[in-house]
Design a protein around this motif. Structure first.
Motif, short mmCIF file in Angstrom:
data_model
loop_
_atom_site.label_atom_id
_atom_site.label_comp_id
_atom_site.label_asym_id
_atom_site.label_seq_id
_atom_site.Cartn_x
_atom_site.Cartn_y
_atom_site.Cartn_z
N MET A 81 -11.90 -31.08 -17.40
CA MET A 81 -11.77 -31.43 -18.81
C MET A 81 -11.74 -32.95 -18.94
N ASN A 82 -12.73 -33.49 -19.63
CA ASN A 82 -12.82 -34.93 -19.86
C ASN A 82 -12.69 -35.23 -21.35
N SER A 83 -12.45 -36.48 -21.64
CA SER A 83 -12.34 -36.92 -23.05
C SER A 83 -11.39 -36.03 -23.83
N LEU A 84 -10.23 -35.78 -23.25
CA LEU A 84 -9.29 -34.86 -23.87
C LEU A 84 -8.76 -35.39 -25.20
N LYS A 85 -8.52 -34.45 -26.09
CA LYS A 85 -8.02 -34.75 -27.42
C LYS A 85 -6.68 -34.05 -27.65
N PRO A 86 -5.87 -34.56 -28.55
CA PRO A 86 -4.59 -33.88 -28.82
C PRO A 86 -4.78 -32.41 -29.19
N GLU A 87 -5.87 -32.08 -29.84
CA GLU A 87 -6.10 -30.68 -30.22
C GLU A 87 -6.46 -29.78 -29.04
N ASP A 88 -6.62 -30.37 -27.87
CA ASP A 88 -6.81 -29.56 -26.66
C ASP A 88 -5.49 -29.09 -26.07
N THR A 89 -4.40 -29.56 -26.64
CA THR A 89 -3.08 -29.15 -26.17
C THR A 89 -2.91 -27.65 -26.31
N ALA A 90 -2.59 -26.99 -25.21
CA ALA A 90 -2.48 -25.53 -25.20
C ALA A 90 -2.05 -25.07 -23.81
N VAL A 91 -1.70 -23.81 -23.74
CA VAL A 91 -1.57 -23.15 -22.45
C VAL A 91 -2.95 -22.58 -22.11
N TYR A 92 -3.42 -22.93 -20.93
CA TYR A 92 -4.75 -22.51 -20.48
C TYR A 92 -4.61 -21.36 -19.48
#
Length: 119
Positions: A81-92
């Motif tokens: 995962m590159n260029s992560l954004k705050p909206e990528d915050t989650a349990v994966y």
């Protein structure tokens, strides 16, 4: 099949993380592997898939930023995962389904790994 996800953590926006999912059991190459995520207060959603026959597909928001890969010898699947954004915050979560499963639901799930992206 048992799945163990790892690699989550806290990262700043714009940063990168690599998630790993270790699978146990036989015939790993006959399973389609996928990553899903669930953000706080939201439904679980699809992120990326690597089919048993070699195709990949991504959620629109992940295209161009995330890359799914797999190592059939070592029974691993990864999500870079590159260029992560705050909206990528989650349990994966990593998930698996056998090639004989044509329904679409996934039969096996890992325990999840938390990714937190700070702004």
């Amino acid at each position: 099949v048992q799945l163990q996800a790892s690699g989550g953590g806290l990262v700043q926006a714009g940063g990168s993380l690599r998630l790993s999912c270790a699978a146990s059991g036989r015939s790993f190459s006959t399973y389609t592997m996928a990553w899903f995520r669930q953000a706080p207060g939201k439904e679980r959603e699809f992120v990326a898939v690597y089919t048993w026959h070699g195709d990949t597909s991504y959620q629109d928001s992940a295209k161009g930023r995330f890359t799914i890969s797999r190592d059939n010898v070592n029974k691993m699947v990864y999500l870079q995962m590159n260029s992560l954004k705050p909206e990528d915050t989650a349990v994966y979560y990593c998930a698996a389904k056998h090639r004989s499963n044509r329904v679409g639901t996934y039969d096996y799930w890992g325990q999840g790994t938390l990714v937190t992206v700070s702004s």
